[in-house]
Motif scaffolding. Structure first.
Motif, PDB file in Angstrom:
ATOM      1  N   ASP A 311       0.826  -1.219   0.000  1.00  0.00           N
ATOM      2  CA  ASP A 311       0.000   0.000   0.000  1.00  0.00           C
ATOM      3  C   ASP A 311       0.852   1.258   0.000  1.00  0.00           C
ATOM      4  O   ASP A 311       0.637   2.197   0.781  1.00  0.00           O
ATOM      5  N   ASP A 312       1.857   1.265  -0.883  1.00  0.00           N
ATOM      6  CA  ASP A 312       2.723   2.442  -1.051  1.00  0.00           C
ATOM      7  C   ASP A 312       3.543   2.790   0.191  1.00  0.00           C
ATOM      8  O   ASP A 312       3.898   3.949   0.411  1.00  0.00           O
ATOM      9  N   THR A 313       3.853   1.802   1.025  1.00  0.00           N
ATOM     10  CA  THR A 313       4.751   2.031   2.157  1.00  0.00           C
ATOM     11  C   THR A 313       6.126   2.436   1.624  1.00  0.00           C
ATOM     12  O   THR A 313       6.632   1.820   0.682  1.00  0.00           O
ATOM     13  N   PRO A 314       6.753   3.482   2.168  1.00  0.00           N
ATOM     14  CA  PRO A 314       8.073   3.902   1.677  1.00  0.00           C
ATOM     15  C   PRO A 314       9.080   2.750   1.710  1.00  0.00           C
ATOM     16  O   PRO A 314       9.167   2.014   2.692  1.00  0.00           O
ATOM     17  N   HIS A 315       9.855   2.616   0.652  1.00  0.00           N
ATOM     18  CA  HIS A 315      10.793   1.502   0.555  1.00  0.00           C
ATOM     19  C   HIS A 315      11.963   1.626   1.520  1.00  0.00           C
ATOM     20  O   HIS A 315      12.661   0.635   1.770  1.00  0.00           O
ATOM     21  N   ASP A 316      12.198   2.810   2.065  1.00  0.00           N
ATOM     22  CA  ASP A 316      13.295   2.959   3.008  1.00  0.00           C
ATOM     23  C   ASP A 316      12.846   2.742   4.449  1.00  0.00           C
ATOM     24  O   ASP A 316      13.646   2.869   5.379  1.00  0.00           O
ATOM     25  N   ARG A 317      11.578   2.383   4.646  1.00  0.00           N
ATOM     26  CA  ARG A 317      11.073   2.129   5.985  1.00  0.00           C
ATOM     27  C   ARG A 317      11.419   0.699   6.399  1.00  0.00           C
ATOM     28  O   ARG A 317      11.263  -0.248   5.641  1.00  0.00           O
ATOM     29  N   GLU A 318      11.905   0.534   7.627  1.00  0.00           N
ATOM     30  CA  GLU A 318      12.261  -0.803   8.109  1.00  0.00           C
ATOM     31  C   GLU A 318      11.000  -1.639   8.309  1.00  0.00           C
ATOM     32  O   GLU A 318       9.985  -1.160   8.833  1.00  0.00           O
ATOM     33  N   VAL A 319      11.073  -2.901   7.888  1.00  0.00           N
ATOM     34  CA  VAL A 319       9.949  -3.815   8.020  1.00  0.00           C
ATOM     35  C   VAL A 319      10.433  -5.088   8.713  1.00  0.00           C
ATOM     36  O   VAL A 319      11.468  -5.647   8.349  1.00  0.00           O
ATOM     37  N   VAL A 320       9.684  -5.520   9.717  1.00  0.00           N
ATOM     38  CA  VAL A 320       9.952  -6.788  10.401  1.00  0.00           C
ATOM     39  C   VAL A 320       8.752  -7.701  10.170  1.00  0.00           C
ATOM     40  O   VAL A 320       7.609  -7.302  10.410  1.00  0.00           O
ATOM     41  N   LEU A 321       9.014  -8.914   9.697  1.00  0.00           N
ATOM     42  CA  LEU A 321       7.963  -9.862   9.352  1.00  0.00           C
ATOM     43  C   LEU A 321       7.967 -11.047  10.304  1.00  0.00           C
ATOM     44  O   LEU A 321       9.022 -11.445  10.809  1.00  0.00           O
ATOM     45  N   HIS A 322       6.789 -11.613  10.508  1.00  0.00           N
ATOM     46  CA  HIS A 322       6.757 -12.866  11.262  1.00  0.00           C
ATOM     47  C   HIS A 322       5.563 -13.709  10.825  1.00  0.00           C
ATOM     48  O   HIS A 322       4.554 -13.203  10.341  1.00  0.00           O
ATOM     49  N   CYS A 323       5.712 -15.027  10.973  1.00  0.00           N
ATOM     50  CA  CYS A 323       4.603 -15.957  10.756  1.00  0.00           C
ATOM     51  C   CYS A 323       4.577 -16.888  11.963  1.00  0.00           C
ATOM     52  O   CYS A 323       4.852 -16.449  13.079  1.00  0.00           O
ATOM     53  N   LYS A 324       4.239 -18.167  11.741  1.00  0.00           N
ATOM     54  CA  LYS A 324       4.198 -19.099  12.875  1.00  0.00           C
ATOM     55  C   LYS A 324       5.595 -19.587  13.223  1.00  0.00           C
ATOM     56  O   LYS A 324       6.045 -19.462  14.354  1.00  0.00           O
ATOM     57  N   HIS A 325       6.295 -20.154  12.235  1.00  0.00           N
ATOM     58  CA  HIS A 325       7.633 -20.695  12.459  1.00  0.00           C
ATOM     59  C   HIS A 325       8.713 -19.966  11.667  1.00  0.00           C
ATOM     60  O   HIS A 325       9.844 -19.870  12.112  1.00  0.00           O
ATOM     61  N   GLY A 326       8.379 -19.494  10.449  1.00  0.00           N
ATOM     62  CA  GLY A 326       9.384 -18.821   9.643  1.00  0.00           C
ATOM     63  C   GLY A 326       9.245 -18.932   8.139  1.00  0.00           C
ATOM     64  O   GLY A 326       9.584 -17.978   7.427  1.00  0.00           O
ATOM     65  N   PRO A 327       8.762 -20.053   7.573  1.00  0.00           N
ATOM     66  CA  PRO A 327       8.744 -20.196   6.115  1.00  0.00           C
ATOM     67  C   PRO A 327       7.958 -19.118   5.384  1.00  0.00           C
ATOM     68  O   PRO A 327       8.412 -18.589   4.362  1.00  0.00           O
ATOM     69  N   ARG A 328       6.789 -18.758   5.889  1.00  0.00           N
ATOM     70  CA  ARG A 328       5.981 -17.747   5.198  1.00  0.00           C
ATOM     71  C   ARG A 328       6.616 -16.363   5.285  1.00  0.00           C
ATOM     72  O   ARG A 328       6.552 -15.579   4.330  1.00  0.00           O
ATOM     73  N   SER A 329       7.218 -16.058   6.411  1.00  0.00           N
ATOM     74  CA  SER A 329       7.865 -14.744   6.527  1.00  0.00           C
ATOM     75  C   SER A 329       9.090 -14.655   5.630  1.00  0.00           C
ATOM     76  O   SER A 329       9.416 -13.591   5.105  1.00  0.00           O
ATOM     77  N   TRP A 330       9.786 -15.790   5.401  1.00  0.00           N
ATOM     78  CA  TRP A 330      10.921 -15.772   4.483  1.00  0.00           C
ATOM     79  C   TRP A 330      10.450 -15.528   3.050  1.00  0.00           C
ATOM     80  O   TRP A 330      11.107 -14.819   2.283  1.00  0.00           O
ATOM     81  N   GLU A 331       9.318 -16.105   2.677  1.00  0.00           N
ATOM     82  CA  GLU A 331       8.803 -15.842   1.337  1.00  0.00           C
ATOM     83  C   GLU A 331       8.413 -14.378   1.201  1.00  0.00           C
ATOM     84  O   GLU A 331       8.709 -13.731   0.181  1.00  0.00           O
ATOM     85  N   ALA A 332       7.753 -13.831   2.231  1.00  0.00           N
ATOM     86  CA  ALA A 332       7.398 -12.414   2.194  1.00  0.00           C
ATOM     87  C   ALA A 332       8.653 -11.553   2.142  1.00  0.00           C
ATOM     88  O   ALA A 332       8.683 -10.516   1.466  1.00  0.00           O
ATOM     89  N   HIS A 333       9.689 -11.977   2.855  1.00  0.00           N
ATOM     90  CA  HIS A 333      10.979 -11.269   2.839  1.00  0.00           C
ATOM     91  C   HIS A 333      11.512 -11.170   1.408  1.00  0.00           C
ATOM     92  O   HIS A 333      11.936 -10.099   0.951  1.00  0.00           O
ATOM     93  N   ALA A 334      11.494 -12.293   0.693  1.00  0.00           N
ATOM     94  CA  ALA A 334      11.996 -12.305  -0.679  1.00  0.00           C
ATOM     95  C   ALA A 334      11.162 -11.406  -1.580  1.00  0.00           C
ATOM     96  O   ALA A 334      11.696 -10.696  -2.443  1.00  0.00           O
ATOM     97  N   LEU A 335       9.846 -11.415  -1.392  1.00  0.00           N
ATOM     98  CA  LEU A 335       8.957 -10.594  -2.215  1.00  0.00           C
ATOM     99  C   LEU A 335       9.203  -9.108  -1.973  1.00  0.00           C
ATOM    100  O   LEU A 335       9.271  -8.308  -2.925  1.00  0.00           O
ATOM    101  N   LEU A 336       9.325  -8.719  -0.708  1.00  0.00           N
ATOM    102  CA  LEU A 336       9.532  -7.299  -0.397  1.00  0.00           C
ATOM    103  C   LEU A 336      10.907  -6.830  -0.848  1.00  0.00           C
ATOM    104  O   LEU A 336      11.059  -5.710  -1.337  1.00  0.00           O
ATOM    105  N   THR A 337      11.899  -7.680  -0.679  1.00  0.00           N
ATOM    106  CA  THR A 337      13.242  -7.311  -1.120  1.00  0.00           C
ATOM    107  C   THR A 337      13.267  -7.105  -2.631  1.00  0.00           C
ATOM    108  O   THR A 337      13.866  -6.155  -3.142  1.00  0.00           O
ATOM    109  N   ALA A 338      12.608  -8.008  -3.348  1.00  0.00           N
ATOM    110  CA  ALA A 338      12.539  -7.872  -4.806  1.00  0.00           C
ATOM    111  C   ALA A 338      11.778  -6.628  -5.222  1.00  0.00           C
ATOM    112  O   ALA A 338      12.032  -6.052  -6.287  1.00  0.00           O
ATOM    113  N   ALA A 339      10.828  -6.191  -4.372  1.00  0.00           N
ATOM    114  CA  ALA A 339      10.039  -5.000  -4.679  1.00  0.00           C
ATOM    115  C   ALA A 339      10.770  -3.709  -4.358  1.00  0.00           C
ATOM    116  O   ALA A 339      10.262  -2.619  -4.648  1.00  0.00           O
ATOM    117  N   GLY A 340      11.960  -3.820  -3.733  1.00  0.00           N
ATOM    118  CA  GLY A 340      12.767  -2.634  -3.504  1.00  0.00           C
ATOM    119  C   GLY A 340      12.888  -2.177  -2.074  1.00  0.00           C
ATOM    120  O   GLY A 340      13.525  -1.146  -1.800  1.00  0.00           O
TER     121      GLY A 340
END
Length: 365
Positions: A311-340
């Motif tokens: 939703d147009d969050t600034p790309h220089d803003r720090e983001v911390v992700l979490h899920c239950k154990h880790g796999p879903r947050s790692w996928e989100a990590h890859a998606l956000l990193t690829a998005a800039g």
């Protein structure tokens, strides 16, 4: 014994059979109970996990008094109670490339009810090397699959799924959910296949994949053939190594992960205005409602997949992700990193680690 196809001979074959069940979870539960009730002489159970409360809606071999116990030992006690004549061997350890062959050599038939790709590939390869039949099943949400693999008489798991998947590319039943009764439906078919293989009656699912859609109440059959390009297994490698293609960027874990204690301190600093970042929970709404981290914003992984710009969050803003154990947050990590996004971190161990280390009074699902 009233079944003419089985009779006394079939019952004696069952009593002499030695069957190993991999996994005492949703599928292993009905398989173990039905095979014990059928009079299988020796049942082995390998599972290094412990019983959790959230397991019980689908893992019917365990009860509330078993929470915290090793599943292999809990299941052993339930089977002995159901049929004291069955000899039960509990193997409460992790299946690896080092111990799988000596273990499988002790049994006539392998039943694979594992809930992860790594173990499935390892089980299939070991069974193929020893030329032992393997009954395989899997379930997720409202769907299930069953087949029989047997080298050299038919296809193996690798003929059905030749390409090993990304680690974390598919959630576990505990993360995606599973209809409890579905485990009974699929597990019952697996038990029936085992009985047919042991007694030599009927037509097994060797070379066929049977799928079940519980929402639509529909069974479907797909033919499986051996891949002519595939080579027979000659040695073993731990499946988790074969499947280890990281979803995360190739940066050191300390740069991309944050511990529960460090997150607690960061949230305290954010509350005092000394730090600014987004804490995003990528689980589903039902999971978030059950247990959450104070100050976390719910944004399911499916939404991030469709809109990784947040939703147009600034790309220089720090983001911390979490899920239950880790796999879903790692996928989100890859998606956000690829998005800039420049600074993206994941909570090591997910909310389970948070509850264990920071808020142990909260439910652990």
């Amino acid at each position: 014994m009233m079944l003419a196809e089985l009779g006394d001979l079939g019952q004696r074959r069952l009593s002499r059979a030695r069957v190993l069940v991999v996994g005492a979870g949703g599928l292993g539960s009905p398989v173990l109970l039905y095979l014990a009730a059928a009079g299988v002489g020796t049942l082995g159970i390998i599972d290094d996990d412990a019983v959790e409360l959230s397991n019980l809606q689908r893992q019917i071999v365990h009860g509330t008094d078993d929470v915290g116990r090793l599943k292999a030992e809990s299941a052993r006690d339930a089977i002995v109670a159901a049929n004291p004549s069955t000899r039960v061997q509990a193997h409460p350890f992790r299946l690896t490339a080092l111990n799988v062959l000596p273990l499988f050599e002790q049994y006539d038939l392998i039943i694979d009810g594992a809930d992860n790709f790594a173990t499935r590939y390892l089980v299939s390869d070991a069974a193929a090397l020893l030329e032992k039949p393997c009954v395989w099943g899997s379930i997720m949400r409202f769907g299930g699959q069953v087949s029989v693999f047997w080298e050299p008489h038919g296809p193996t798991y690798r003929d059905l799924f030749p390409d090993t998947p990304l680690v974390g590319s598919a959630p576990s039943c505990g993360e995606s959910g599973a209809l409890g009764a579905l485990c009974g439906s699929v597990g019952s078919v697996m038990a029936a296949e085992a009985v047919k293989l042991i007694t030599g009656i009927g037509r097994t699912l060797l070379g066929r994949l049977l799928t079940f859609d519980a929402l639509d109440s529909r069974w479907h059959e797909v033919r499986i053939v051996k891949d002519p390009r595939a080579t027979s297994a000659t040695d073993l490698t731990d499946g988790d190594l074969l499947c280890r293609t990281p979803l995360a960027p190739e940066r050191a874990a300390e740069e991309t992960e944050i511990s529960p204690e460090d997150l607690r301190q960061a949230l305290g600093a954010r509350a005092q205005g000394a730090r600014d970042f987004d804490l995003i929970d990528v689980r589903e709404p039902g999971e978030h409602a059950l247990v959450s981290i104070p100050g976390a914003r719910l944004l399911p992984l499916a939404k991030i997949r469709s809109d990784p710009l947040l939703d147009d969050t600034p790309h220089d803003r720090e983001v911390v992700l979490h899920c239950k154990h880790g796999p879903r947050s790692w996928e989100a990590h890859a998606l956000l990193t690829a998005a800039g996004f420049v600074t993206v971190r994941t909570l090591a161990g997910g909310i389970i680690a948070w509850v264990n280390d920071i808020e142990p009074h909260k439910p652990r699902y």
